[in-house]
Every structure is written in C-alpha cells, then in structure tokens.
Scaffold this motif. Structure first.
Motif, PDB file in Angstrom:
ATOM      1  N   PRO A 197     -11.284 -33.349 -25.383  1.00 11.67           N
ATOM      2  CA  PRO A 197     -11.791 -32.321 -24.467  1.00 11.67           C
ATOM      3  C   PRO A 197     -10.720 -31.794 -23.509  1.00 11.67           C
ATOM      4  CG  PRO A 197     -13.320 -34.160 -24.556  1.00 11.67           C
ATOM      5  CD  PRO A 197     -12.087 -34.569 -25.331  1.00 11.67           C
ATOM      6  N   SER A 198      -9.719 -32.607 -23.230  1.00  9.26           N
ATOM      7  CA  SER A 198      -8.676 -32.202 -22.290  1.00  9.26           C
ATOM      8  C   SER A 198      -7.541 -31.406 -22.936  1.00  9.26           C
ATOM      9  CB  SER A 198      -8.092 -33.444 -21.610  1.00  9.26           C
ATOM     10  OG  SER A 198      -7.527 -34.308 -22.585  1.00  9.26           O
ATOM     11  N   ASP A 199      -7.553 -31.264 -24.268  1.00  9.43           N
ATOM     12  CA  ASP A 199      -6.486 -30.525 -24.951  1.00  9.43           C
ATOM     13  C   ASP A 199      -6.444 -29.074 -24.492  1.00  9.43           C
ATOM     14  OD1 ASP A 199      -5.596 -32.669 -26.439  1.00  9.43           O
ATOM     15  OD2 ASP A 199      -6.664 -32.076 -28.275  1.00  9.43           O
ATOM     16  N   ILE A 200      -5.241 -28.591 -24.249  1.00  7.75           N
ATOM     17  CA  ILE A 200      -5.029 -27.180 -23.941  1.00  7.75           C
ATOM     18  C   ILE A 200      -4.371 -26.564 -25.163  1.00  7.75           C
ATOM     19  CG2 ILE A 200      -3.828 -25.523 -22.476  1.00  7.75           C
ATOM     20  CD1 ILE A 200      -4.080 -27.564 -20.191  1.00  7.75           C
ATOM     21  N   LEU A 201      -5.119 -25.683 -25.838  1.00  8.04           N
ATOM     22  CA  LEU A 201      -4.618 -25.021 -27.033  1.00  8.04           C
ATOM     23  C   LEU A 201      -3.775 -23.806 -26.661  1.00  8.04           C
ATOM     24  CD1 LEU A 201      -7.843 -24.946 -29.250  1.00  8.04           C
ATOM     25  CD2 LEU A 201      -5.858 -26.424 -29.530  1.00  8.04           C
ATOM     26  N   PHE A 202      -2.781 -23.505 -27.484  1.00  9.50           N
ATOM     27  CA  PHE A 202      -2.039 -22.264 -27.350  1.00  9.50           C
ATOM     28  C   PHE A 202      -3.024 -21.122 -27.553  1.00  9.50           C
ATOM     29  CE2 PHE A 202       0.591 -18.746 -28.811  1.00  9.50           C
ATOM     30  CZ  PHE A 202       1.638 -18.792 -27.909  1.00  9.50           C
ATOM     31  N   CYS A 203      -2.971 -20.106 -26.681  1.00 10.57           N
ATOM     32  CA  CYS A 203      -3.945 -19.026 -26.731  1.00 10.57           C
ATOM     33  C   CYS A 203      -3.294 -17.679 -26.453  1.00 10.57           C
ATOM     34  CB  CYS A 203      -5.073 -19.292 -25.727  1.00 10.57           C
ATOM     35  SG  CYS A 203      -4.521 -19.244 -24.009  1.00 10.57           S
ATOM     36  N   THR A 204      -4.112 -16.646 -26.451  1.00 12.28           N
ATOM     37  CA  THR A 204      -3.582 -15.298 -26.236  1.00 12.28           C
ATOM     38  C   THR A 204      -2.926 -15.136 -24.872  1.00 12.28           C
ATOM     39  OG1 THR A 204      -5.761 -14.513 -25.550  1.00 12.28           O
ATOM     40  CG2 THR A 204      -5.167 -14.203 -27.868  1.00 12.28           C
ATOM     41  N   ASP A 205      -3.374 -15.874 -23.861  1.00 11.88           N
ATOM     42  CA  ASP A 205      -2.716 -15.797 -22.548  1.00 11.88           C
ATOM     43  C   ASP A 205      -1.274 -16.297 -22.637  1.00 11.88           C
ATOM     44  OD1 ASP A 205      -5.001 -14.760 -21.370  1.00 11.88           O
ATOM     45  OD2 ASP A 205      -5.651 -16.687 -20.552  1.00 11.88           O
ATOM     46  N   HIS A 206      -1.060 -17.382 -23.370  1.00 13.69           N
ATOM     47  CA  HIS A 206       0.302 -17.886 -23.568  1.00 13.69           C
ATOM     48  C   HIS A 206       1.135 -16.858 -24.338  1.00 13.69           C
ATOM     49  CE1 HIS A 206      -1.931 -21.856 -23.318  1.00 13.69           C
ATOM     50  NE2 HIS A 206      -1.055 -21.942 -22.319  1.00 13.69           N
ATOM     51  N   ALA A 207       0.549 -16.306 -25.405  1.00 10.24           N
ATOM     52  CA  ALA A 207       1.251 -15.322 -26.226  1.00 10.24           C
ATOM     53  C   ALA A 207       1.631 -14.102 -25.402  1.00 10.24           C
ATOM     54  CB  ALA A 207       0.386 -14.924 -27.424  1.00 10.24           C
ATOM     55  N   ARG A 208       0.715 -13.632 -24.584  1.00 13.74           N
ATOM     56  CA  ARG A 208       0.979 -12.460 -23.736  1.00 13.74           C
ATOM     57  C   ARG A 208       2.108 -12.752 -22.747  1.00 13.74           C
ATOM     58  NH1 ARG A 208      -3.806 -11.990 -21.882  1.00 13.74           N
ATOM     59  NH2 ARG A 208      -4.520 -11.004 -23.790  1.00 13.74           N
ATOM     60  N   ALA A 209       2.098 -13.933 -22.160  1.00 13.58           N
ATOM     61  CA  ALA A 209       3.166 -14.293 -21.217  1.00 13.58           C
ATOM     62  C   ALA A 209       4.525 -14.300 -21.923  1.00 13.58           C
ATOM     63  CB  ALA A 209       2.879 -15.660 -20.596  1.00 13.58           C
ATOM     64  N   ILE A 210       4.559 -14.826 -23.138  1.00 11.97           N
ATOM     65  CA  ILE A 210       5.818 -14.878 -23.889  1.00 11.97           C
ATOM     66  C   ILE A 210       6.297 -13.476 -24.244  1.00 11.97           C
ATOM     67  CG2 ILE A 210       6.857 -15.570 -26.094  1.00 11.97           C
ATOM     68  CD1 ILE A 210       5.003 -18.099 -25.920  1.00 11.97           C
ATOM     69  N   THR A 211       5.411 -12.641 -24.763  1.00 13.68           N
ATOM     70  CA  THR A 211       5.847 -11.308 -25.173  1.00 13.68           C
ATOM     71  C   THR A 211       6.302 -10.478 -23.973  1.00 13.68           C
ATOM     72  OG1 THR A 211       3.568 -10.461 -25.162  1.00 13.68           O
ATOM     73  CG2 THR A 211       4.443 -11.262 -27.270  1.00 13.68           C
ATOM     74  N   GLN A 212       5.612 -10.585 -22.851  1.00 14.96           N
ATOM     75  CA  GLN A 212       6.040  -9.849 -21.656  1.00 14.96           C
ATOM     76  C   GLN A 212       7.379 -10.373 -21.140  1.00 14.96           C
ATOM     77  OE1 GLN A 212       4.715  -7.013 -20.339  1.00 14.96           O
ATOM     78  NE2 GLN A 212       3.581  -7.147 -22.243  1.00 14.96           N
ATOM     79  N   PHE A 213       7.562 -11.671 -21.189  1.00 13.98           N
ATOM     80  CA  PHE A 213       8.828 -12.271 -20.759  1.00 13.98           C
ATOM     81  C   PHE A 213       9.977 -11.758 -21.619  1.00 13.98           C
ATOM     82  CE2 PHE A 213      11.895 -15.845 -21.093  1.00 13.98           C
ATOM     83  CZ  PHE A 213      12.258 -15.955 -19.748  1.00 13.98           C
ATOM     84  N   VAL A 214       9.811 -11.789 -22.927  1.00 19.77           N
ATOM     85  CA  VAL A 214      10.874 -11.339 -23.837  1.00 19.77           C
ATOM     86  C   VAL A 214      11.149  -9.846 -23.644  1.00 19.77           C
ATOM     87  CG1 VAL A 214      11.473 -11.017 -26.274  1.00 19.77           C
ATOM     88  CG2 VAL A 214      10.523 -13.195 -25.490  1.00 19.77           C
TER      89      VAL A 214
END
Length: 148
Positions: free
Chosen positions: A72-89
C-alpha cells in the motif's frame, strides 16, 4: 548558484543530448565536465543523493522501483513524474549530457533515459543493450507524455 528548471522558459530541444546512467554511489562521486544536468531518483524514504553542485540543475524524484503496486505504501511512477522530467529536460535544451541515477542504476534510471529517447525519437539501441533491466512502467509512462 544552481538554477532551477522553474526559472527557465521551456524551449524545443535543438540537439540530442548524451545520457549517462549511474547508480547512486557512482552519481555521488561523479563530477560534471561540461553543461550537464542530473535527474536524481531515490526511494521514497531515502535521503537525497549528495550529487555535485557543478551540475547546471538537478531534478529530484522519489518513487519505488516497481511496475505495479505491491505494498500500500508503494509510490508508482506516474504522469506527474513524467511531466516533471519532460519539463526539466525542455528547460535545459543546451545540456550536453543528462545524467540519470537511481539506487542501483539498473531499472529506474535507464527507464527514464529510454523513455526520453522514445519521446524525442532519439536512438535507443545502445542504452537497451547496456541496460537490459530497465523499468518498463517508467519507460512506457514517460514515452506517452504529451509534448507541449
């Protein structure tokens, strides 16, 4: 002083940056030699990696190295992570290298590198050969991130 991605206006990438995929230990001993940015991936409860202050910028993300929720405590990679990466790059179009690290440098970090390659149409064969254990969820979600 380190610049943050939020202070730079995103622009289109004009060239393909190189990728360096590292473990946390390797990243903590790595010194940038040029215009390099770092995507630093840690487990949710881990202390941040102590990466060089010579990086032009560092994006720090926390998520588990899983492809589906097991605990239950797992944090999955999600669109928020993806968006942060693409904006950073996008905020660092003149970066010569994108250094991506996670704990072991085997799954999450190559998943990010490959997802970015898929998203931008950059070559993947060398990364796939050198990092065959890449996280499929990370790559798939990042590759599907809308460009904008």
């Amino acid at each position: 002083m380190r610049r943050s991605a939020a202070k730079r206006k995103p622009v289109a990438l004009t060239r393909t940056p190189g990728f360096v995929v590292l473990s946390r230990d390797e990243a903590e001993h790595y010194e940038p030699r040029g215009r390099e940015v770092c995507i630093s991936i840690s487990d949710p409860d881990a202390e941040p990696a102590q990466v060089s202050d010579r990086f032009a910028a560092v994006l720090r993300l926390n998520f588990n190295d899983v492809t589906q929720r097991g605990e239950p405590s797992d944090i999955l990679f999600c669109t928020d992570h993806a968006r942060a990466i693409t904006q950073f790059v996008k905020s660092w179009p003149d970066a010569e290298l994108i250094v991506v690290h996670c704990n072991a440098g085997v799954s999450r970090s190559p998943g990010v590198a490959l997802g970015l390659c898929d998203l931008h149409g950059w070559a993947t064969a060398s990364l796939e050969r050198s990092h065959p254990g890449w996280n499929r969820l990370v790559r798939t979600v990042l590759a599907a991130e809308p460009q904008g």
